[in-house]
Design an enzyme around this catalytic site. Structure first.
Site, PDB file in Angstrom:
ATOM      1  N   ASP A  23      21.765  46.447  -7.294  1.00 44.87           N
ATOM      2  CA  ASP A  23      20.466  46.322  -7.170  1.00 44.87           C
ATOM      3  C   ASP A  23      20.089  44.677  -6.310  1.00 44.87           C
ATOM      4  OD1 ASP A  23      21.349  44.050  -8.956  1.00 44.87           O
ATOM      5  OD2 ASP A  23      20.053  44.793 -10.485  1.00 44.87           O
ATOM      6  N   GLU A  25      21.424  41.727  -6.943  1.00 43.70           N
ATOM      7  CA  GLU A  25      21.614  40.671  -7.639  1.00 43.70           C
ATOM      8  C   GLU A  25      23.248  40.110  -7.383  1.00 43.70           C
ATOM      9  OE1 GLU A  25      21.084  41.249 -11.765  1.00 43.70           O
ATOM     10  OE2 GLU A  25      18.848  41.532 -11.488  1.00 43.70           O
ATOM     11  N   ARG A  82      10.881  19.842   5.031  1.00 42.07           N
ATOM     12  CA  ARG A  82       9.594  19.746   5.736  1.00 42.07           C
ATOM     13  C   ARG A  82       8.343  19.933   5.276  1.00 42.07           C
ATOM     14  NH1 ARG A  82      12.020  22.756  11.132  1.00 42.07           N
ATOM     15  NH2 ARG A  82      12.713  23.839   9.250  1.00 42.07           N
ATOM     16  N   GLN A  83       8.337  20.748   4.377  1.00 42.77           N
ATOM     17  CA  GLN A  83       6.911  20.744   3.588  1.00 42.77           C
ATOM     18  C   GLN A  83       6.700  19.537   2.613  1.00 42.77           C
ATOM     19  OE1 GLN A  83       4.520  23.363   3.994  1.00 42.77           O
ATOM     20  NE2 GLN A  83       3.190  22.759   2.489  1.00 42.77           N
ATOM     21  N   HIS A 116      15.434  15.489   6.077  1.00 45.80           N
ATOM     22  CA  HIS A 116      14.014  15.203   6.965  1.00 45.80           C
ATOM     23  C   HIS A 116      13.136  14.474   6.097  1.00 45.80           C
ATOM     24  CE1 HIS A 116      11.047  16.050   9.426  1.00 45.80           C
ATOM     25  NE2 HIS A 116      10.232  16.120   8.756  1.00 45.80           N
ATOM     26  N   ASP A 159       8.505  12.467  17.858  1.00 49.81           N
ATOM     27  CA  ASP A 159       7.267  12.200  16.793  1.00 49.81           C
ATOM     28  C   ASP A 159       7.904  10.770  15.942  1.00 49.81           C
ATOM     29  OD1 ASP A 159       9.543  13.013  15.267  1.00 49.81           O
ATOM     30  OD2 ASP A 159       8.510  15.288  15.142  1.00 49.81           O
ATOM     31  N   LYS A 182       3.495  13.524  18.211  1.00 43.78           N
ATOM     32  CA  LYS A 182       3.452  15.130  17.893  1.00 43.78           C
ATOM     33  C   LYS A 182       2.313  15.648  17.416  1.00 43.78           C
ATOM     34  CE  LYS A 182       6.530  17.784  15.800  1.00 43.78           C
ATOM     35  NZ  LYS A 182       7.887  17.976  15.490  1.00 43.78           N
ATOM     36  N   ARG A 184       1.097  19.255  15.595  1.00 42.91           N
ATOM     37  CA  ARG A 184       1.698  20.675  15.423  1.00 42.91           C
ATOM     38  C   ARG A 184       0.414  21.496  15.046  1.00 42.91           C
ATOM     39  NH1 ARG A 184       6.080  23.318  14.531  1.00 42.91           N
ATOM     40  NH2 ARG A 184       7.621  21.932  14.476  1.00 42.91           N
ATOM     41  N   ASP A 207      16.631  14.162  17.524  1.00 47.33           N
ATOM     42  CA  ASP A 207      15.665  14.639  16.498  1.00 47.33           C
ATOM     43  C   ASP A 207      16.716  15.171  15.251  1.00 47.33           C
ATOM     44  OD1 ASP A 207      13.218  15.211  15.318  1.00 47.33           O
ATOM     45  OD2 ASP A 207      12.612  16.773  16.484  1.00 47.33           O
TER      46      ASP A 207
HETATM   47  C1  R5P Z   1      10.245  18.192  12.407  1.00 47.25           C
HETATM   48  O1  R5P Z   1       9.116  17.373  12.369  1.00 47.25           O
HETATM   49  C2  R5P Z   1      11.495  17.874  12.709  1.00 47.25           C
HETATM   50  O2  R5P Z   1      11.709  16.713  12.782  1.00 47.25           O
HETATM   51  C3  R5P Z   1      11.794  19.019  13.976  1.00 47.25           C
HETATM   52  O3  R5P Z   1      10.956  18.246  15.019  1.00 47.25           O
HETATM   53  C4  R5P Z   1      11.050  20.222  14.013  1.00 47.25           C
HETATM   54  O4  R5P Z   1      11.519  20.852  12.851  1.00 47.25           O
HETATM   55  C5  R5P Z   1      11.837  21.109  15.081  1.00 47.25           C
HETATM   56  O5  R5P Z   1      11.282  22.364  14.914  1.00 47.25           O
HETATM   57  P1  R5P Z   1      11.131  23.430  16.159  1.00 47.25           P
HETATM   58  O6  R5P Z   1      12.354  23.351  16.980  1.00 47.25           O
HETATM   59  O7  R5P Z   1      10.888  24.782  15.773  1.00 47.25           O
HETATM   60  O8  R5P Z   1       9.960  22.823  17.039  1.00 47.25           O
END
Ligand code: R5P
Length: 282
Positions: A23, A25, A82-83, A116, A159, A182, A184, A207
Site C-alpha cells: 500500500d 507504506e 525557503r518557505q 538557507h 540576491d 532579486k 521573484r 549561491d
Molecule cells: C533562493 O533564494 C535561493 O538562494 C536560490 O537562489 C534559489 O533557490 C534558486 O532557485 P532556482 O534555481 O529555481 O532559481
C-alpha cells in the site's frame, strides 16, 4: 555520504533494511546492536523530501526503540527552508515546521550544510535542539582557486541572502564582490537588478541552491550583457531540476562547481571531510 564519513572517521556503518509495503507504506529495520550507542543518521531530503522525512522519522524511532543513547541527524541539505515567511495568509511556515518535525521524532542534535538562512538568521531560530550549520563555501572556493580559474574574478551574489556565502568566497579568493537584488514573480520567474562593474572580468556567481536554474540564468544573461568575459558559478546544493544544467550552459555559463550534499550528481567537492570533522568533535 555515510559510507565516506565512516571511512574517514573509522566509525562503524549500519544500513537499515527497507522495503515498501503493497500500500506504499515504508517498512524498515536497523540490523545490528545499537543499545547505548551514539548514532549519526545520514539523511538526504532532496527531490522527495516528504517520503524521506518519513523514512528519517522511522529510522530515528527504530533507533530510540533499540536503546540508543543519542541521535545526531546529519542532513546535508535541509529541504523546505525557503518557505521562511507566511507570504500570504493561511500558508505554513515550513522553514520552522520541518525542523520541529525532525526534533519531535527524537533527534537530539542536527548537523546541516549551508542551510538557507534568509529571514531566519540562525539555525537556533527554528531548531530548539543544538544545530550546527557547516559551510561548503571555503571548500568550493579552494577548488576553484586550485583549478586556476581565479584571476581577474569578481564574486557576484544574485540576491541579498547570498551575501553570507559571497563574502566567504570573496575572502577565500581575495577577490572583490557585488551583491544584486532579486525579485521573484513565481516558482520559475525572477528578475535581477544591480550595478555590475565587470568589463573583461570573470564573474563567479555564488549561491546556496540551484534548482530550476532560473536565478542563475537571469544573472548569467545580465553578466554577459555587461561584458563579463567568462561566467562561472559555485553552489552548495545543486538540485538541478527540469534540465537546469543545460539551460544554464545555453545561457553562457562556463563552469558550475558544486558539492555533494545532493546525491546522484557529479559533484567536484565533497563535504564528507567537514561532516567527519564535526562528528569527531562531538
Ligand atoms: C533562493 O533564494 C535561493 O538562494 C536560490 O537562489 C534559489 O533557490 C534558486 O532557485 P532556482 O534555481 O529555481 O532559481
Amino acid at each position: 555520504m555515510a559510507r565516506s564519513v565512516a571511512a574517514l572517521t573509522g566509525f562503524p556503518l549500519l544500513m537499515p533494511n527497507r522495503r515498501i509495503f503493497p500500500d506504499g507504506e515504508q517498512y524498515l529495520r536497523i540490523e545490528g546492536d545499537v543499545n547505548g550507542q551514539d548514532v549519526a543518521v545520514f539523511q538526504s531530503l532532496a527531490f522527495q523530501p516528504d517520503p524521506l522525512l518519513i523514512e528519517y522519522s522511522l529510522i530515528v524511532d527504530a533507533l530510540k526503540g533499540g536503546g540508543v543513547r543519542s541521535v545526531v541527524g546529519v542532513i546535508p541539505y535541509l529541504a523546505y527552508a525557503r518557505q521562511d515567511q507566511v507570504f500570504r495568509p493561511n500558508e505554513p511556515l515550513s522553514a520552522r515546521l520541518i525542523p520541529r518535525l525532525i526534533e519531535s521524532v527524537g533527534t537530539d542534535r542536527v548537523i546541516t550544510v549551508d542551510m538557507h538562512l534568509h529571514r531566519f538568521k540562525e539555525p537556533g531560530e527554528v531548531f530548539r535542539m543544538p544545530a550546527q550549520n557547516l559551510t561548503a563555501m571555503p571548500l568550493l572556493a579552494r577548488h576553484y582557486r586550485e583549478h586556476g580559474r581565479a584571476s581577474a574574478v569578481i564574486v557576484v551574489g544574485p540576491d541579498s541572502e547570498s551575501e553570507q556565502w559571497v563574502r566567504v568566497v570573496a575572502r577565500e579568493l581575495g577577490a572583490p564582490c557585488v551583491v544584486l537584488e532579486k525579485e521573484r514573480f513565481g516558482d520559475r520567474e525572477v528578475k535581477i537588478r544591480g550595478e555590475l562593474p565587470l568589463k573583461g572580468r570573470t564573474a563567479l556567481v555564488v549561491d546556496d541552491i540551484v534548482s530550476t536554474g532560473k536565478t542563475m540564468i537571469e544573472v548569467i544573461t545580465r553578466l554577459k550583457s555587461e561584458g563579463a568575459q567568462r561566467v562561472d558559478a559555485l553552489v552548495s546544493h545543486a538540485l538541478l531540476v527540469e534540465g537546469a544544467k543545460k539551460k544554464m550552459k545555453d545561457a553562457g555559463l562556463n563552469e558550475l562547481i558544486y558539492s555533494d550534499t545532493i546525491p546522484g550528481g557529479d559533484a567536484q567537492v565533497s563535504v564528507a571531510p567537514l561532516l567527519a570533522k564535526s562528528l569527531k568533535n562531538l
